[in-house]
Design a protein around this motif. Structure first.
Motif, PDB file in Angstrom:
ATOM      1  N   PRO A 183       0.825  -1.204   0.000  1.00  0.00           N
ATOM      2  CA  PRO A 183       0.000   0.000   0.000  1.00  0.00           C
ATOM      3  C   PRO A 183       0.860   1.254   0.000  1.00  0.00           C
ATOM      4  CG  PRO A 183      -0.755  -1.567   1.648  1.00  0.00           C
ATOM      5  CD  PRO A 183       0.561  -2.064   1.149  1.00  0.00           C
ATOM      6  N   THR A 184       0.237   2.365  -0.308  1.00  0.00           N
ATOM      7  CA  THR A 184       0.955   3.632  -0.331  1.00  0.00           C
ATOM      8  C   THR A 184       1.387   4.012   1.071  1.00  0.00           C
ATOM      9  OG1 THR A 184      -1.150   4.776  -0.105  1.00  0.00           O
ATOM     10  CG2 THR A 184      -0.334   4.417  -2.342  1.00  0.00           C
ATOM     11  N   ASP A 185       2.181   5.076   1.165  1.00  0.00           N
ATOM     12  CA  ASP A 185       2.730   5.481   2.452  1.00  0.00           C
ATOM     13  C   ASP A 185       1.648   5.756   3.480  1.00  0.00           C
ATOM     14  OD1 ASP A 185       5.253   5.223   1.449  1.00  0.00           O
ATOM     15  OD2 ASP A 185       5.471   7.361   0.954  1.00  0.00           O
ATOM     16  N   HIS A 186       0.489   6.241   3.012  1.00  0.00           N
ATOM     17  CA  HIS A 186      -0.572   6.527   3.971  1.00  0.00           C
ATOM     18  C   HIS A 186      -1.498   5.327   4.155  1.00  0.00           C
ATOM     19  CE1 HIS A 186      -2.191   7.607   0.012  1.00  0.00           C
ATOM     20  NE2 HIS A 186      -3.390   7.443   0.499  1.00  0.00           N
ATOM     21  N   GLN A 187      -1.080   4.153   3.663  1.00  0.00           N
ATOM     22  CA  GLN A 187      -1.806   2.908   3.914  1.00  0.00           C
ATOM     23  C   GLN A 187      -3.255   2.967   3.414  1.00  0.00           C
ATOM     24  OE1 GLN A 187      -0.095   0.057   5.455  1.00  0.00           O
ATOM     25  NE2 GLN A 187       1.449   1.453   4.708  1.00  0.00           N
ATOM     26  N   ASN A 188      -3.420   3.231   2.131  1.00  0.00           N
ATOM     27  CA  ASN A 188      -4.752   3.278   1.553  1.00  0.00           C
ATOM     28  C   ASN A 188      -5.192   1.875   1.174  1.00  0.00           C
ATOM     29  OD1 ASN A 188      -7.142   3.837   0.194  1.00  0.00           O
ATOM     30  ND2 ASN A 188      -6.365   5.761  -0.636  1.00  0.00           N
ATOM     31  N   TYR A 189      -5.672   1.140   2.161  1.00  0.00           N
ATOM     32  CA  TYR A 189      -6.092  -0.244   1.947  1.00  0.00           C
ATOM     33  C   TYR A 189      -7.272  -0.317   0.986  1.00  0.00           C
ATOM     34  CZ  TYR A 189      -3.370  -0.568   6.223  1.00  0.00           C
ATOM     35  OH  TYR A 189      -2.380  -0.447   7.156  1.00  0.00           O
ATOM     36  N   LEU A 190      -8.145   0.689   1.042  1.00  0.00           N
ATOM     37  CA  LEU A 190      -9.323   0.675   0.184  1.00  0.00           C
ATOM     38  C   LEU A 190      -8.929   0.747  -1.288  1.00  0.00           C
ATOM     39  CD1 LEU A 190     -12.328   0.600  -0.124  1.00  0.00           C
ATOM     40  CD2 LEU A 190     -12.418   3.059   0.366  1.00  0.00           C
ATOM     41  N   GLU A 191      -7.958   1.578  -1.613  1.00  0.00           N
ATOM     42  CA  GLU A 191      -7.476   1.649  -2.996  1.00  0.00           C
ATOM     43  C   GLU A 191      -6.904   0.302  -3.426  1.00  0.00           C
ATOM     44  OE1 GLU A 191      -7.666   3.261  -6.237  1.00  0.00           O
ATOM     45  OE2 GLU A 191      -7.349   5.011  -4.956  1.00  0.00           O
ATOM     46  N   PHE A 192      -6.220  -0.361  -2.517  1.00  0.00           N
ATOM     47  CA  PHE A 192      -5.693  -1.691  -2.806  1.00  0.00           C
ATOM     48  C   PHE A 192      -6.815  -2.680  -3.100  1.00  0.00           C
ATOM     49  CE2 PHE A 192      -1.489  -3.761  -2.205  1.00  0.00           C
ATOM     50  CZ  PHE A 192      -0.714  -2.665  -2.510  1.00  0.00           C
ATOM     51  N   LEU A 193      -7.858  -2.638  -2.284  1.00  0.00           N
ATOM     52  CA  LEU A 193      -8.961  -3.578  -2.463  1.00  0.00           C
ATOM     53  C   LEU A 193      -9.732  -3.315  -3.753  1.00  0.00           C
ATOM     54  CD1 LEU A 193     -10.332  -3.777   1.191  1.00  0.00           C
ATOM     55  CD2 LEU A 193      -8.976  -5.483  -0.022  1.00  0.00           C
TER      56      LEU A 193
END
Length: 256
Positions: free
Chosen positions: A147-157
């Motif tokens: 994930p990106t530095d700000h931990q965008n889990y939703l974008e990953f999903l």
């Protein structure tokens, strides 16, 4: 609305990558357009309104309103149920920086990311991990990235099914629009593209929404102002749909 209905064929999901080769979007039959309103810009500020327009032969809009602070969890969970459907493509405007990022922050705060994974773990190829941190490790193993530095889990999903239309518009306006927008706001784009036919009268401004919502929560008795928040959010979502339709029509006609 008439502009969208009259040009639906140009905005079919299967045409997006042909019209915009750089998009590299995982396209699906149902296209969703999402816009949110919040009480501020910090990770602790609530999401108070979410509208999702579905385009698949016709246009339908669902709106979710956070009636009180405790109901935000239900709103976030319902929105995740919709946008994480594997048969949809999702479009936002500045969503990478704002809409999806803010939904991700609030979903993590409520534990809704974990619930979404457990509900649909098989189709997401993820085990039923109990924390976003452990989920990130598995995603890194599966996808070869993190994930990106700000931990965008939703974008990953969302897994490549999200297209931020601001990325497409930037290049388009440089090449196609004679009048340069003074800013990138949706309301500004509505005014310089007459085909939309969107006319906002006495509408609440985006900067007024946080204070108006707080007055509703703490003072009550301003249902008319709540209706104005919802109207603003719905119009933004419909404008998203019109903007993509407009881009597809113009780019498609140029290629003929």
């Amino acid at each position: 609305m008439d502009y969208i209905v009259n040009n639906l064929s140009s905005a079919r999901s299967g045409k997006i990558n042909r019209v915009f080769p750089g998009a590299n979007l995982k396209v699906h039959p149902t296209m969703m357009f999402l816009d949110i309103e919040t009480t501020g810009l910090s990770p602790y500020d609530m999401v108070n309104t979410v509208s999702i327009a579905r385009l698949n032969g016709d246009l339908k809009v669902n709106t979710y309103f956070t009636i009180d602070p405790e109901s935000e969890e239900a709103v976030i969970s319902k929105v995740l149920d919709e946008i994480l459907s594997p048969s949809t493509s999702l479009f936002t405007y500045n969503g990478k920086s704002f809409d999806i990022s803010r939904l991700n922050e609030r979903a993590v705060a409520w534990g809704a990311i974990d619930k979404a994974i457990r509900k649909d773990g098989q189709s997401l190829l993820l085990p039923n991990y109990a924390s976003p941190a452990r989920m990130a490790l598995q995603l890194q193993k599966n996808a070869g990235s993190s994930p990106t530095d700000h931990q965008n889990y939703l974008e990953f999903l969302l897994n490549g099914r999200h297209q931020d239309l601001m990325d497409l518009f930037g290049d388009f306006f440089k090449r196609q629009v004679k009048e340069k927008p003074r800013d990138g706001q949706l309301q500004t784009l509505e005014k310089i593209i007459p085909e939309f036919g969107v006319h906002r009268k006495n509408e609440i401004l985006g900067r007024e929404i946080p204070g108006t919502y707080r007055r509703f929560i703490y003072e009550g008795d301003n249902e008319k102002d709540v209706a104005r928040i919802i109207e603003h959010n719905v119009l933004d979502t419909i404008t998203l749909t019109a903007l993509l339709t407009y881009l597809c029509v113009k780019e498609e006609s140029k290629k003929k």
